[in-house]
Design a protein around this motif. Structure first.
Motif, mmCIF file in Angstrom:
data_model
loop_
_atom_site.group_PDB
_atom_site.id
_atom_site.type_symbol
_atom_site.label_atom_id
_atom_site.label_comp_id
_atom_site.label_asym_id
_atom_site.label_seq_id
_atom_site.Cartn_x
_atom_site.Cartn_y
_atom_site.Cartn_z
ATOM 1 N N SER A 17 0.848 -1.189 0.000
ATOM 2 C CA SER A 17 0.000 0.000 0.000
ATOM 3 C C SER A 17 0.890 1.249 0.000
ATOM 4 O O SER A 17 1.664 1.481 0.911
ATOM 5 C CB SER A 17 -0.936 -0.001 1.204
ATOM 6 N N THR A 18 0.735 2.032 -1.040
ATOM 7 C CA THR A 18 1.568 3.229 -1.190
ATOM 8 C C THR A 18 0.939 4.396 -0.448
ATOM 9 O O THR A 18 -0.195 4.321 0.031
ATOM 10 C CB THR A 18 1.716 3.585 -2.675
ATOM 11 N N ILE A 23 -3.675 8.059 1.078
ATOM 12 C CA ILE A 23 -4.306 9.390 0.984
ATOM 13 C C ILE A 23 -5.676 9.259 0.337
ATOM 14 O O ILE A 23 -6.652 9.885 0.772
ATOM 15 C CB ILE A 23 -3.400 10.361 0.194
ATOM 16 N N GLY A 24 -5.765 8.425 -0.714
ATOM 17 C CA GLY A 24 -7.053 8.217 -1.381
ATOM 18 C C GLY A 24 -8.084 7.608 -0.447
ATOM 19 O O GLY A 24 -9.257 7.997 -0.460
ATOM 20 N N CYS A 30 -13.393 10.686 4.398
ATOM 21 C CA CYS A 30 -13.842 12.004 4.885
ATOM 22 C C CYS A 30 -14.865 12.667 3.961
ATOM 23 O O CYS A 30 -15.560 13.593 4.378
ATOM 24 C CB CYS A 30 -12.649 12.931 5.052
ATOM 25 N N LEU A 31 -14.951 12.213 2.706
ATOM 26 C CA LEU A 31 -15.828 12.853 1.728
ATOM 27 C C LEU A 31 -17.299 12.878 2.133
ATOM 28 O O LEU A 31 -17.944 13.924 1.993
ATOM 29 C CB LEU A 31 -15.664 12.189 0.355
ATOM 30 N N LEU A 38 -14.406 19.125 0.471
ATOM 31 C CA LEU A 38 -13.490 18.218 -0.218
ATOM 32 C C LEU A 38 -13.801 18.033 -1.697
ATOM 33 O O LEU A 38 -12.965 17.538 -2.448
ATOM 34 C CB LEU A 38 -13.500 16.855 0.472
ATOM 35 N N PHE A 39 -14.995 18.407 -2.161
ATOM 36 C CA PHE A 39 -15.315 18.251 -3.580
ATOM 37 C C PHE A 39 -15.733 19.578 -4.216
ATOM 38 O O PHE A 39 -15.212 19.963 -5.262
ATOM 39 C CB PHE A 39 -16.438 17.218 -3.756
#
Length: 134
Positions: A17-18, A23-24, A30-31, A38-39
């Motif tokens: 896991s990078t 972050i994604g 949180c979206l 955030l959007f």
């Protein structure tokens, strides 16, 4: 029947896991709680920044068009009467010069026309041109 745990499943963090995946995952988590922040806000920021970025490009396009239109050869200037044959300025044209001597005179001349009594006539067509009749 077995009892399921109340904890949600989270994948074990491994070397595969990078940071981008983490972050994604945090963003997606949180979206739902802060959708505008955030959007919506980044979307509006991109639209406004794009407007500022494209303004100079549009100005450059119109300036090029103006330069292209303003270029007039010496021969064309002579033909249009803007310059004389020896290069000096031709007829001085005043764009603010009135065609009609008096505004009131023109107003009354237009008001005297009978606009209610007219007859519709068809325009003559060239030979072989369709006239639009069925």
């Amino acid at each position: 029947m077995p009892v399921f745990q109340a904890k949600t499943f989270r994948r074990a963090t491994s070397a595969s896991s990078t940071i981008g995946e983490r972050i994604g995952a945090a963003y997606r988590n949180c979206l739902p709680r802060h959708p505008f922040l955030l959007f919506g806000l980044p979307f509006i920021a991109v639209i406004v920044a794009g407007s500022f970025a494209l303004t100079p490009a549009a100005a450059l396009r119109y300036e090029r068009y103006d330069r292209k239109v303003k270029q007039l050869s010496q021969e064309e200037a002579i033909n249009l009467g803007l310059r004389g044959p020896d290069g000096e300025e031709g007829i001085k044209r005043n764009p603010r010069r009135r065609i009609v001597g008096d505004e009131r005179e023109e107003y009354y001349r237009l008001m005297a026309k009978d606009l209610d009594d007219w007859e519709q006539t068809r325009v003559r067509r060239f030979k072989g041109e369709p006239d639009g009749k069925l």
